[in-house]
Scaffold this motif. Structure first.
Motif, PDB file in Angstrom:
ATOM      1  N   PHE A 291       0.980  -1.156  -0.129  1.00  0.00           N
ATOM      2  CA  PHE A 291       0.038   0.111   0.094  1.00  0.00           C
ATOM      3  C   PHE A 291       0.774   1.429  -0.248  1.00  0.00           C
ATOM      4  O   PHE A 291       0.348   2.365   0.159  1.00  0.00           O
ATOM      5  CB  PHE A 291      -0.950   0.211   1.201  1.00  0.00           C
ATOM      6  CG  PHE A 291      -2.055  -1.040   1.073  1.00  0.00           C
ATOM      7  CD1 PHE A 291      -3.134  -0.655   0.123  1.00  0.00           C
ATOM      8  CD2 PHE A 291      -2.000  -2.026   1.851  1.00  0.00           C
ATOM      9  CE1 PHE A 291      -4.107  -1.770  -0.095  1.00  0.00           C
ATOM     10  CE2 PHE A 291      -3.293  -3.117   1.581  1.00  0.00           C
ATOM     11  CZ  PHE A 291      -4.032  -2.723   0.598  1.00  0.00           C
ATOM     12  N   LYS A 295      -1.249   3.858  -6.974  1.00  0.00           N
ATOM     13  CA  LYS A 295      -1.799   3.403  -8.027  1.00  0.00           C
ATOM     14  C   LYS A 295      -2.244   4.530  -8.722  1.00  0.00           C
ATOM     15  O   LYS A 295      -2.530   5.573  -8.327  1.00  0.00           O
ATOM     16  CB  LYS A 295      -3.259   2.495  -7.450  1.00  0.00           C
ATOM     17  CG  LYS A 295      -2.563   1.207  -6.927  1.00  0.00           C
ATOM     18  CD  LYS A 295      -2.336   0.121  -8.009  1.00  0.00           C
ATOM     19  CE  LYS A 295      -2.149  -1.113  -7.545  1.00  0.00           C
ATOM     20  NZ  LYS A 295      -1.848  -2.191  -8.490  1.00  0.00           N
ATOM     21  N   PRO A 300      -7.484  -0.252  -8.556  1.00  0.00           N
ATOM     22  CA  PRO A 300      -7.557  -1.041  -7.381  1.00  0.00           C
ATOM     23  C   PRO A 300      -6.240  -1.805  -7.116  1.00  0.00           C
ATOM     24  O   PRO A 300      -5.724  -2.162  -7.891  1.00  0.00           O
ATOM     25  CB  PRO A 300      -8.849  -1.787  -7.436  1.00  0.00           C
ATOM     26  CG  PRO A 300      -8.893  -2.426  -8.763  1.00  0.00           C
ATOM     27  CD  PRO A 300      -8.616  -1.108  -9.584  1.00  0.00           C
ATOM     28  N   TYR A 301      -6.040  -1.916  -5.976  1.00  0.00           N
ATOM     29  CA  TYR A 301      -4.869  -2.858  -5.543  1.00  0.00           C
ATOM     30  C   TYR A 301      -5.561  -4.512  -5.699  1.00  0.00           C
ATOM     31  O   TYR A 301      -6.617  -4.646  -5.607  1.00  0.00           O
ATOM     32  CB  TYR A 301      -4.241  -2.880  -4.083  1.00  0.00           C
ATOM     33  CG  TYR A 301      -3.537  -1.674  -4.050  1.00  0.00           C
ATOM     34  CD1 TYR A 301      -2.171  -1.490  -4.095  1.00  0.00           C
ATOM     35  CD2 TYR A 301      -4.240  -0.353  -3.758  1.00  0.00           C
ATOM     36  CE1 TYR A 301      -1.396  -0.429  -3.743  1.00  0.00           C
ATOM     37  CE2 TYR A 301      -3.624   0.689  -3.260  1.00  0.00           C
ATOM     38  CZ  TYR A 301      -2.038   0.814  -3.417  1.00  0.00           C
ATOM     39  OH  TYR A 301      -1.524   1.972  -3.384  1.00  0.00           O
ATOM     40  N   ARG A 302      -4.831  -5.386  -6.108  1.00  0.00           N
ATOM     41  CA  ARG A 302      -5.143  -6.517  -6.598  1.00  0.00           C
ATOM     42  C   ARG A 302      -4.583  -7.662  -5.897  1.00  0.00           C
ATOM     43  O   ARG A 302      -3.468  -7.715  -5.875  1.00  0.00           O
ATOM     44  CB  ARG A 302      -4.951  -6.799  -8.213  1.00  0.00           C
ATOM     45  CG  ARG A 302      -5.911  -5.750  -8.945  1.00  0.00           C
ATOM     46  CD  ARG A 302      -5.244  -5.632 -10.504  1.00  0.00           C
ATOM     47  NE  ARG A 302      -5.610  -6.884 -11.062  1.00  0.00           N
ATOM     48  CZ  ARG A 302      -6.967  -7.198 -11.716  1.00  0.00           C
ATOM     49  NH1 ARG A 302      -7.536  -6.382 -11.876  1.00  0.00           N
ATOM     50  NH2 ARG A 302      -6.884  -8.238 -12.359  1.00  0.00           N
ATOM     51  N   ILE A 321      -6.284  -7.151   5.196  1.00  0.00           N
ATOM     52  CA  ILE A 321      -6.266  -5.796   4.512  1.00  0.00           C
ATOM     53  C   ILE A 321      -7.297  -4.881   5.020  1.00  0.00           C
ATOM     54  O   ILE A 321      -6.876  -3.708   4.986  1.00  0.00           O
ATOM     55  CB  ILE A 321      -6.667  -6.260   2.902  1.00  0.00           C
ATOM     56  CG1 ILE A 321      -5.527  -7.237   2.515  1.00  0.00           C
ATOM     57  CG2 ILE A 321      -6.816  -4.830   2.041  1.00  0.00           C
ATOM     58  CD1 ILE A 321      -6.171  -7.343   1.065  1.00  0.00           C
ATOM     59  N   TYR A 335      -9.629  -1.934  -3.286  1.00  0.00           N
ATOM     60  CA  TYR A 335      -8.846  -3.228  -3.620  1.00  0.00           C
ATOM     61  C   TYR A 335      -9.829  -4.363  -4.000  1.00  0.00           C
ATOM     62  O   TYR A 335     -10.855  -4.237  -3.531  1.00  0.00           O
ATOM     63  CB  TYR A 335      -7.810  -3.765  -2.315  1.00  0.00           C
ATOM     64  CG  TYR A 335      -8.886  -3.975  -1.176  1.00  0.00           C
ATOM     65  CD1 TYR A 335      -9.294  -5.519  -1.114  1.00  0.00           C
ATOM     66  CD2 TYR A 335      -9.265  -2.961  -0.383  1.00  0.00           C
ATOM     67  CE1 TYR A 335      -9.924  -5.777   0.124  1.00  0.00           C
ATOM     68  CE2 TYR A 335     -10.191  -3.637   1.013  1.00  0.00           C
ATOM     69  CZ  TYR A 335     -10.260  -4.766   1.102  1.00  0.00           C
ATOM     70  OH  TYR A 335     -10.986  -5.527   1.944  1.00  0.00           O
ATOM     71  N   LYS A 336      -9.254  -5.559  -4.423  1.00  0.00           N
ATOM     72  CA  LYS A 336     -10.025  -6.497  -4.846  1.00  0.00           C
ATOM     73  C   LYS A 336      -9.401  -7.796  -4.483  1.00  0.00           C
ATOM     74  O   LYS A 336      -8.014  -7.814  -4.647  1.00  0.00           O
ATOM     75  CB  LYS A 336     -10.369  -6.801  -6.481  1.00  0.00           C
ATOM     76  CG  LYS A 336     -11.592  -5.713  -6.753  1.00  0.00           C
ATOM     77  CD  LYS A 336     -12.864  -6.349  -6.079  1.00  0.00           C
ATOM     78  CE  LYS A 336     -14.123  -5.740  -6.676  1.00  0.00           C
ATOM     79  NZ  LYS A 336     -15.279  -6.197  -6.096  1.00  0.00           N
ATOM     80  N   ARG A 388     -15.868  -7.703  -1.332  1.00  0.00           N
ATOM     81  CA  ARG A 388     -14.389  -7.343  -1.710  1.00  0.00           C
ATOM     82  C   ARG A 388     -13.734  -8.459  -2.288  1.00  0.00           C
ATOM     83  O   ARG A 388     -12.762  -8.306  -2.784  1.00  0.00           O
ATOM     84  CB  ARG A 388     -13.506  -6.839  -0.252  1.00  0.00           C
ATOM     85  CG  ARG A 388     -13.729  -5.549   0.333  1.00  0.00           C
ATOM     86  CD  ARG A 388     -13.528  -4.421  -0.680  1.00  0.00           C
ATOM     87  NE  ARG A 388     -13.785  -3.229   0.145  1.00  0.00           N
ATOM     88  CZ  ARG A 388     -13.352  -2.033  -0.659  1.00  0.00           C
ATOM     89  NH1 ARG A 388     -12.629  -1.866  -1.666  1.00  0.00           N
ATOM     90  NH2 ARG A 388     -13.483  -0.833   0.141  1.00  0.00           N
ATOM     91  N   ASP A 406      -0.831  -7.806  -6.975  1.00  0.00           N
ATOM     92  CA  ASP A 406       0.217  -7.174  -5.954  1.00  0.00           C
ATOM     93  C   ASP A 406       0.538  -8.189  -5.028  1.00  0.00           C
ATOM     94  O   ASP A 406       1.829  -8.115  -4.540  1.00  0.00           O
ATOM     95  CB  ASP A 406      -0.396  -5.996  -5.298  1.00  0.00           C
ATOM     96  CG  ASP A 406      -0.716  -4.930  -6.185  1.00  0.00           C
ATOM     97  OD1 ASP A 406       0.312  -4.149  -6.493  1.00  0.00           O
ATOM     98  OD2 ASP A 406      -2.005  -4.783  -6.585  1.00  0.00           O
TER      99      ASP A 406
END
Length: 951
Positions: A291, A295, A300-302, A321, A335-336, A388, A406
């Motif tokens: 994090f 981005k 989103p963060y993956r 998370i 995020y996902k 999520r 990620d």
């Protein structure tokens, strides 16, 4: 070591009784029975089970070794575990905590015995036992479950069945047969799996694996053979096949057996916070690094959890998370978490997000209250966390991977794959990761030959980062041909078409991949039925990704307005057969709008089709979406090619809608505040009710168990009572049972002749009744026994002259407590008559003997005198000679001859007469003769010595 664990709760006593009664006492196994019990009530289960089996039954109150052909029962105030051939007792947790004794024992059994462990789950409420059975299944052991329709309470059996871990589901009697078969045919001397006929194994093993692979579309030839062999052998034993050839004949015909073996091959190894220290490293070291990387706006963060099974690890990662972002005030970060597995049933289970209490026991308490909602015996993942995660049915070795990740976790999957397949999977994961992103493997897994492509991030755990300067060759190949479709276009056909078509991943250099990812537009290939075959670019900007990715379809991923635009473009490109373009298209996603150009085309891709296919082959449409660098806001002017009148009208409508919306928002806010207050009150009440419900349920289970024990004990008491009643009715001995107040408790019919009692007299004092006995004071006799606590006996006679023996004894309980008296009246008329006759005969005999001139003595075998009528040779009286040898008062010169004479008579020789001389008491002399003869009467043997004067 053969140890069978048997768990049950409410209704389990009946089930275990049915099972134990069918078990032989020479199987060589130890059986350990665990049931939910109240710690404050002494359990009678051991005593009750002992009546249904010849095996010794032992209550486990202390540590002890297990012995073959024994049954061990968990004590009411202990938990037990199995370790190194011993049962170890553990203290029960406090009442404020959940007690899961069956899970605890099954876990220890699976860890200790591995593939030799056998777990049996019977009737009961709740879900205790399922987690422990999962451990046994994971280790290659056997899981047997009572069929729900035969269980008084089906909660525990159904919980295990829902997890698809049961090898056999049957009534208790049939489970006993399965246990006997496993114990007889399984080799418990080694943990290695072996088939008796190696040649048969070589012939049929590959055939079976190929059959399952073909019917399930999963290539199990890529899995390690020992893993498959162990689970195949279990199925062969469960189906009671003599050999692998017999099993081959069954599986060819039985579709359900294919599904059962497939499920056995795919046993999921997972639970919440598996290896807590490793997840602590993820929280403290990995997430901060991820994090800290910026981005692009809206990106989103993956995260990707591969082989997620029933979803525990995916939810674990999501909790970490979410907790990290809240702790650092970054709740707005998007995020996902993608979670995939090859087992569709496991994915469906994960999507529901509902777990039993024992499965959630590994989740730390703060996370439980924060991310779960209690619903009876289950915990439901909160929707805020559930949204999520996107779950997908995916084969890591055959389906395209998610990309630009990620963090990817792949734990305890690689160890089940062959070495070359492990490298294939790792190359896929490397391809899916961003440069510098993280890979999290299980503690028993390694990178193998791909070490050069990763760097170790932590020393203690297998957490690696992807090296940007090293790019291994992508070993996975996802190419598949399009098969001809049927003329009838149905959803089933298109779903099949989608599963048969995958884009080819070619080996490209990193420069090409960089350019594709940076400059290629958002594009996707779709079928005529709008099923998405392939995605490229940041498609999430315009598509609403569903929660489960088992099937992607535009109809579920676009708003109604946008869907009409795309359908129109697809129909037009199909009719014209050439590329078309829609400009200035307004696309909407949530509260944002995009002005985009959308292009449609029919690409010519002959390599996707098999040779000889005709025009009926489904067509693939390419859709490209070009977005400007900055999206237009709602208040920006519309494109110039739109008419001003339409724009003005839309603006007026928009302003009116905004005013109305604001009014509704104000009203909703006021209503929402009221609802929130009410909701908080309801939640507080609900928590109290849930707590009360848990306590009541626990008490109910304990009461049901105690009730079952009491019912069985009551049946025994009823039988004993019937026996006693029949005994009392059939006996001719008058008996009265009195309490401490001399009140009648019970009496036999025979006593009515003396006391004139009837059934309604029970409870009345014995002193209220007249008796036919002469001179008997019942009250005085009873009080005397109470004072002395000694039995009282007396011969009494009734008014009719009948003789009775009165016996009064204290009534003693098992604890040796005096709780009354027992009076018996035994009719001794015949004894009294016989005694009178004997006494009369005795008087006649004495009178006869006393008048005789002979001296008569009755002696025993030792020559001792028992009776003598007179004495002539000494100055002694007759009584003085009683008990003395007969020769002691005869002349000394003949005593030796008398002794010899006695010996001859005692030995059965003919008796002789002995003559001798003696002196009278006055000094004169005389002659006499002695003869000894036996007296035999009904086995009574004595001897008579007769002395007669010759003169």
């Amino acid at each position: 070591m053969k140890v069978i664990g048997i768990g049950a709760s409410a209704g389990g006593l009946e089930a275990i009784t049915r099972l134990v009664s069918k078990l032989s006492d020479g199987s060589g196994a130890a059986f350990v029975f665990l049931q939910h019990l109240s710690p404050n009530t002494k359990s009678m289960i051991g005593e009750l089970l002992g009546k249904h089996t010849s095996m010794p039954v032992t209550m486990v109150y202390k540590d002890q070794p297990v012995k073959a052909n024994h049954i061990y029962v968990m004590a009411e105030n202990k938990n037990i575990v199995f370790s190194n051939g011993r049962l170890l007792t553990k203290a029960r947790p406090p009442e404020s905590e959940i007690n899961l004794p069956i899970d605890q024992f099954f876990n220890s059994l699976g860890e200790s015995l591995g593939s030799h462990a056998v777990g049996v789950l019977l009737s009961g409420t709740g879900t205790d036992g399922t987690r422990g059975l999962r451990t046994i299944k994971e280790k290659g052991g056997f899981v047997l479950v009572q069929s729900p329709e035969t269980a008084k309470f089906d909660g525990m059996p159904r919980a295990a069945i829902d997890l698809k871990i049961a090898d056999r589901i049957s009534p208790p009697e049939e489970l006993a047969q399965d246990i006997e078969y496993i114990l007889t045919h399984r080799d418990f001397k080694t943990r290695e799996v072996g088939f008796q006929d190696k040649k048969q194994k070589e012939t049929y093993f590959d055939k079976i694996v190929q059959l399952v692979s073909k019917r399930t579309h999963v290539d199990f030839s890529e899995y390690r053979e020992p893993t498959l062999s162990r689970r195949l052998e279990n199925r062969i034993l469960i189906r009671k096949c003599n050999d692998i050839q017999a099993y081959w004949e069954i599986i060819q015909q039985d579709v359900t057996e294919v599904a059962a073996l497939f499920s056995n091959f795919l046993i999921g190894v997972t639970n919440f916070f598996r290896d807590p220290e490793a997840y602590d490293a993820i929280r403290k070291e990995v997430l901060p690094e991820i994090f800290s990387q910026p981005k692009a706006e809206g990106a989103p963060y993956r995260f990707w959890v591969t082989a997620c099974s029933t979803g525990e690890e995916a939810y674990t990662l999501a909790m970490l998370i979410e907790d990290y972002l809240q702790e650092h005030d970054r709740e707005n970060v998007d995020y996902k978490v993608f979670a995939s597995d090859i087992d569709e049933h496991a994915i469906q289970f994960a999507i529901k997000g509902t777990y039993s209490l024992n499965m959630v026991a590994d989740v730390p308490e703060p996370y439980q209250s924060k991310y779960f909602i209690r619903e009876g015996d289950y915990m439901q993942v909160r929707p805020s966390l559930r949204k999520r995660i996107m779950f997908a049915v995916q084969n890591l070795l055959g389906d395209p991977p998610f990309i630009n990740m990620d963090l990817i976790t792949c734990r305890n999957l690689l160890i089940y794959l062959r070495p070359e397949v492990q490298q294939k999977a790792l190359s896929t994961l490397h391809f899916a990761l961003k440069p510098g992103a993280f890979l999290f493997l299980g503690p028993s897994e390694s990178l193998g030959s791909l070490k050069y492509a990763f760097e170790k991030y932590t020393r203690s755990w297998n957490i690696f980062t992807k090296r940007a300067d090293k790019s291994p060759k992508l070993q996975s190949s996802f190419s598949m041909h399009i098969k001809p479709a049927n003329t009838e276009k149905s959803k089933q056909n298109m779903s099949s078409f989608q599963s048969d078509l995958h884009p080819s991943f070619t080996d490209t250099d990193p420069f090409t991949r960089f350019l594709v990812e940076r400059f290629a537009p958002i594009a996707f290939f779709v079928t005529e039925e709008l099923d998405i075959l392939y995605l490229n670019g940041e498609a999430e900007q315009i598509l609403n990704m569903p929660r489960a990715l088992a099937r992607l379809n535009l109809s579920k991923m676009l708003s109604k307005e946008d869907l009409l635009t795309f359908k129109a473009g697809i129909q037009q490109v199909l009719s014209e057969g050439g590329p078309i373009s829609f400009e200035h298209v307004v696309l909407r996603k949530r509260d944002r709008e995009f002005i985009a150009e959308v292009r449609f085309d029919l690409p010519h891709l002959p390599e996707l089709y098999e040779k000889g296919e005709n025009e009926s082959t489904p067509k693939v449409i390419l859709i490209e979406v070009y977005l400007p660098e900055e999206s237009k806001e709602e208040d920006e002017p519309a494109p110039k090619n739109m008419t001003e009148g339409k724009v003005t009208t839309l603006q007026k409508q928009l302003k009116a809608s905004k005013r109305r919306s604001q009014e509704l928002v104000n009203e909703l806010e006021a209503t929402n505040e009221e609802l929130q207050t009410s909701n908080r009150e309801l939640m507080a009440s609900n928590e109290e009710l849930q707590s009360t419900n848990e306590e009541l349920q626990s008490v109910n289970e304990e009461l049901y168990t105690v009730n079952s024990e009491l019912q069985m004990k009551n049946e025994e008491l009823t039988t004993a009572n019937n026996d006693i009643s029949n005994l009392l009715k059939s006996t001719d001995i008058g008996t009265i049972f009195l309490d401490k107040g001399l009140k009648i408790r019970r009496f036999t019919p025979a006593v009515r002749r003396q006391f004139n009692l009837i059934d309604s007299d029970v409870g009345r004092s014995i002193t209220n009744f007249a008796t036919t006995f002469k001179g008997l004071d019942i009250e005085e006799v009873c009080q005397e026994v109470f004072r002395t606590l000694s039995p009282f006996e007396k011969e009494i006679v009734d008014k009719e002259g009948d003789h009775y023996l009165l016996r009064v004894l204290p009534y003693r309980t098992e604890e040796d407590y005096i709780d009354g008296l027992v009076l018996t009246f035994v009719n001794i008329n015949e004894l009294a008559i016989s005694r009178n006759q004997t006494q009369k005969a005795e008087r006649i005999f004495k009178q006869f003997v006393s008048q005789s001139d002979q001296q008569i003595a009755i002696i025993d075998k030792k020559g001792k005198v028992h009776f003598v009528n007179r004495v002539r040779f000494t100055g002694k009286k007759s009584d003085d000679l009683i008990g003395q040898p007969i020769y002691s008062y005869l002349p000394e010169d003949i005593r030796d001859e008398v002794k010899k004479m006695l010996e001859n008579v005692f030995d059965g020789k003919p008796f002789e007469r002995l003559q001798f001389s003696y002196d009278y008491q006055g000094g004169s002399k005389g002659d006499a003769s002695l003869i000894i003869v036996p007296i035999i009467l009904e086995g009574y043997i004595k001897y008579a010595a007769l002395i007669e004067d010759i003169d």
